[in-house]
Design a protein around this motif. Structure first.
Motif, PDB file in Angstrom:
ATOM      1  N   THR A   4       0.840  -1.187   0.000  1.00  0.00           N
ATOM      2  CA  THR A   4       0.000   0.000   0.000  1.00  0.00           C
ATOM      3  C   THR A   4       0.885   1.251   0.000  1.00  0.00           C
ATOM      4  N   ILE A   5       0.497   2.247  -0.804  1.00  0.00           N
ATOM      5  CA  ILE A   5       1.246   3.503  -0.836  1.00  0.00           C
ATOM      6  C   ILE A   5       0.350   4.593  -0.260  1.00  0.00           C
ATOM      7  N   LEU A   6       0.601   4.938   0.988  1.00  0.00           N
ATOM      8  CA  LEU A   6      -0.161   5.970   1.675  1.00  0.00           C
ATOM      9  C   LEU A   6       0.736   7.184   1.834  1.00  0.00           C
ATOM     10  N   THR A   7       0.258   8.340   1.382  1.00  0.00           N
ATOM     11  CA  THR A   7       1.140   9.492   1.218  1.00  0.00           C
ATOM     12  C   THR A   7       1.115  10.502   2.357  1.00  0.00           C
ATOM     13  N   ARG A   8      -0.010  10.635   3.049  1.00  0.00           N
ATOM     14  CA  ARG A   8      -0.093  11.589   4.151  1.00  0.00           C
ATOM     15  C   ARG A   8      -1.467  11.470   4.799  1.00  0.00           C
ATOM     16  N   ILE A   9      -1.609  12.041   5.985  1.00  0.00           N
ATOM     17  CA  ILE A   9      -2.941  12.213   6.564  1.00  0.00           C
ATOM     18  C   ILE A   9      -3.616  13.356   5.819  1.00  0.00           C
ATOM     19  N   ASP A  10      -4.772  13.072   5.268  1.00  0.00           N
ATOM     20  CA  ASP A  10      -5.495  14.059   4.460  1.00  0.00           C
ATOM     21  C   ASP A  10      -6.388  14.947   5.324  1.00  0.00           C
ATOM     22  N   HIS A  11      -7.126  14.340   6.242  1.00  0.00           N
ATOM     23  CA  HIS A  11      -7.964  15.140   7.129  1.00  0.00           C
ATOM     24  C   HIS A  11      -8.387  14.333   8.350  1.00  0.00           C
ATOM     25  N   VAL A  12      -8.851  15.044   9.344  1.00  0.00           N
ATOM     26  CA  VAL A  12      -9.401  14.444  10.549  1.00  0.00           C
ATOM     27  C   VAL A  12     -10.799  15.010  10.760  1.00  0.00           C
ATOM     28  N   THR A  13     -11.683  14.198  11.322  1.00  0.00           N
ATOM     29  CA  THR A  13     -13.050  14.626  11.614  1.00  0.00           C
ATOM     30  C   THR A  13     -13.257  14.615  13.118  1.00  0.00           C
ATOM     31  N   ILE A  14     -13.724  15.737  13.645  1.00  0.00           N
ATOM     32  CA  ILE A  14     -13.992  15.880  15.073  1.00  0.00           C
ATOM     33  C   ILE A  14     -15.493  16.023  15.278  1.00  0.00           C
ATOM     34  N   ALA A  15     -16.050  15.144  16.076  1.00  0.00           N
ATOM     35  CA  ALA A  15     -17.474  15.217  16.392  1.00  0.00           C
ATOM     36  C   ALA A  15     -17.704  16.310  17.432  1.00  0.00           C
ATOM     37  N   VAL A  16     -18.716  17.132  17.186  1.00  0.00           N
ATOM     38  CA  VAL A  16     -19.069  18.217  18.106  1.00  0.00           C
ATOM     39  C   VAL A  16     -20.561  18.167  18.384  1.00  0.00           C
ATOM     40  N   ALA A  17     -20.948  18.522  19.597  1.00  0.00           N
ATOM     41  CA  ALA A  17     -22.363  18.491  19.957  1.00  0.00           C
ATOM     42  C   ALA A  17     -23.155  19.547  19.188  1.00  0.00           C
ATOM     43  N   ASP A  18     -22.509  20.676  18.935  1.00  0.00           N
ATOM     44  CA  ASP A  18     -23.151  21.787  18.231  1.00  0.00           C
ATOM     45  C   ASP A  18     -22.101  22.430  17.330  1.00  0.00           C
ATOM     46  N   LEU A  19     -22.413  22.581  16.047  1.00  0.00           N
ATOM     47  CA  LEU A  19     -21.416  23.070  15.103  1.00  0.00           C
ATOM     48  C   LEU A  19     -20.954  24.480  15.437  1.00  0.00           C
ATOM     49  N   LYS A  20     -21.869  25.376  15.736  1.00  0.00           N
ATOM     50  CA  LYS A  20     -21.467  26.756  16.039  1.00  0.00           C
ATOM     51  C   LYS A  20     -20.581  26.797  17.283  1.00  0.00           C
ATOM     52  N   ALA A  21     -20.974  26.054  18.319  1.00  0.00           N
ATOM     53  CA  ALA A  21     -20.164  26.028  19.532  1.00  0.00           C
ATOM     54  C   ALA A  21     -18.787  25.431  19.249  1.00  0.00           C
ATOM     55  N   GLY A  22     -18.733  24.421  18.378  1.00  0.00           N
ATOM     56  CA  GLY A  22     -17.456  23.823  18.004  1.00  0.00           C
ATOM     57  C   GLY A  22     -16.572  24.808  17.253  1.00  0.00           C
ATOM     58  N   ILE A  23     -17.175  25.551  16.326  1.00  0.00           N
ATOM     59  CA  ILE A  23     -16.416  26.563  15.586  1.00  0.00           C
ATOM     60  C   ILE A  23     -15.884  27.619  16.554  1.00  0.00           C
ATOM     61  N   ASP A  24     -16.718  28.036  17.497  1.00  0.00           N
ATOM     62  CA  ASP A  24     -16.275  29.029  18.483  1.00  0.00           C
ATOM     63  C   ASP A  24     -15.100  28.498  19.311  1.00  0.00           C
ATOM     64  N   ALA A  25     -15.183  27.226  19.727  1.00  0.00           N
ATOM     65  CA  ALA A  25     -14.118  26.638  20.547  1.00  0.00           C
ATOM     66  C   ALA A  25     -12.801  26.591  19.783  1.00  0.00           C
ATOM     67  N   TYR A  26     -12.848  26.172  18.521  1.00  0.00           N
ATOM     68  CA  TYR A  26     -11.604  26.057  17.749  1.00  0.00           C
ATOM     69  C   TYR A  26     -11.098  27.419  17.286  1.00  0.00           C
ATOM     70  N   THR A  27     -11.999  28.396  17.170  1.00  0.00           N
ATOM     71  CA  THR A  27     -11.559  29.764  16.910  1.00  0.00           C
ATOM     72  C   THR A  27     -10.774  30.301  18.108  1.00  0.00           C
ATOM     73  N   ARG A  28     -11.232  29.980  19.313  1.00  0.00           N
ATOM     74  CA  ARG A  28     -10.508  30.420  20.516  1.00  0.00           C
ATOM     75  C   ARG A  28      -9.125  29.767  20.600  1.00  0.00           C
ATOM     76  N   ILE A  29      -8.991  28.558  20.069  1.00  0.00           N
ATOM     77  CA  ILE A  29      -7.692  27.882  20.061  1.00  0.00           C
ATOM     78  C   ILE A  29      -6.784  28.469  18.980  1.00  0.00           C
ATOM     79  N   GLY A  30      -7.378  29.227  18.045  1.00  0.00           N
ATOM     80  CA  GLY A  30      -6.564  29.916  17.045  1.00  0.00           C
ATOM     81  C   GLY A  30      -6.668  29.386  15.637  1.00  0.00           C
ATOM     82  N   PHE A  31      -7.701  28.584  15.352  1.00  0.00           N
ATOM     83  CA  PHE A  31      -7.909  28.105  13.991  1.00  0.00           C
ATOM     84  C   PHE A  31      -8.869  29.033  13.247  1.00  0.00           C
ATOM     85  N   GLU A  32      -8.626  29.181  11.956  1.00  0.00           N
ATOM     86  CA  GLU A  32      -9.561  29.892  11.088  1.00  0.00           C
ATOM     87  C   GLU A  32     -10.419  28.849  10.396  1.00  0.00           C
ATOM     88  N   LEU A  33     -11.717  28.855  10.682  1.00  0.00           N
ATOM     89  CA  LEU A  33     -12.645  27.873  10.127  1.00  0.00           C
ATOM     90  C   LEU A  33     -13.691  28.564   9.267  1.00  0.00           C
TER      91      LEU A  33
END
Length: 228
Positions: A4-33
């Motif tokens: 098998t030729i696997l080249t890199r991790i492409d993406h990760v999926t994080i389950a969140v109870a509420d999408l807006k609250a999740g976006i707010d949490a990761y924005t506070r950590i410093g991600f642009e979503l």
């Protein structure tokens, strides 16, 4: 059966109870979503997805021959949490205030790292790595390197985030480690946005790392490594 030729991790999926609250949490950590909960890096991305149980849900690894590799992995009965996707051209990265450039590693907590490493190697069709000690997460680890990214299997060796994750959620993905252009910039952004000071440690490579705990990241440990 072909290797098998696997080249890199492409993406990760994080389950969140509420999408807006999740976006707010990761924005506070410093991600642009974006409004869909996607944060793009140099060659990979993070996806927030509403689900009943928060936490790191899935890891997608890119393949240079998706059809052949998917058939090979399926024939070996696959691995929970791991999916294969087609290798594609990298999209433009977001300008994250925390300086994140790409995924460095994604960690999966296991009860027996040697047995898990042998299983993952067989199913993914790649060599089993040597064992090493993780000095920040306090775990015995097997690190599968896929291009600039890696998948780490971790068995607790002492109290710490790996042991906590295994006790709290059982075996499965629990941490994303990101490479940042500035640890200080990431820490300052978080301090300015109400995130408690991340825990700090020194990796077995000698690099400094810091960890945002699950209560501030929708059930996931978010790590940073890079220059000051």
């Amino acid at each position: 059966m072909r290797a098998t030729i696997l080249t890199r991790i492409d993406h990760v999926t994080i389950a969140v109870a509420d999408l807006k609250a999740g976006i707010d949490a990761y924005t506070r950590i410093g991600f642009e979503l974006d409004e869909h909960g996607v944060a793009r890096n140099d060659g990979d991305h993070l996806q927030l997805a509403p689900a009943p149980r928060e936490g790191l849900q899935a890891i997608a690894i890119a393949s240079d021959d998706l059809d052949a590799d998917s058939k090979a992995v399926h024939a070996r009965h696959g691995i929970a949490y791991i999916t294969l996707v087609a290798q594609k051209n990298a999209e433009g990265a977001s300008r994250h205030p925390n300086g994140v450039q790409r995924i460095e590693r994604v960690y999966i907590a296991v009860k027996d790292v040697a047995a898990a490493a042998a299983h993952y190697a067989r199913v993914l069709g790649v060599p089993a790595p040597k064992m090493e000690r993780g000095t920040v997460i306090h775990a015995d680890m097997a690190i599968f390197q896929f291009g600039p990214t890696a998948l780490g299997l971790a068995q607790p060796a002492a109290p710490g985030v790996c042991a906590d994750a295994l006790a709290r959620r059982g075996p499965g993905p629990f941490q994303i480690l990101y490479r940042t252009s500035s640890m200080d910039a990431a820490a300052k952004w978080m301090a300015d946005h109400g995130v408690p000071p991340p825990a700090r440690g020194i990796r077995n490579t000698g690099e400094h790392a810091m960890l945002v705990m699950p209560e501030h990241a929708c059930g996931v440990v978010i790590g940073f490594v890079g220059p000051a």
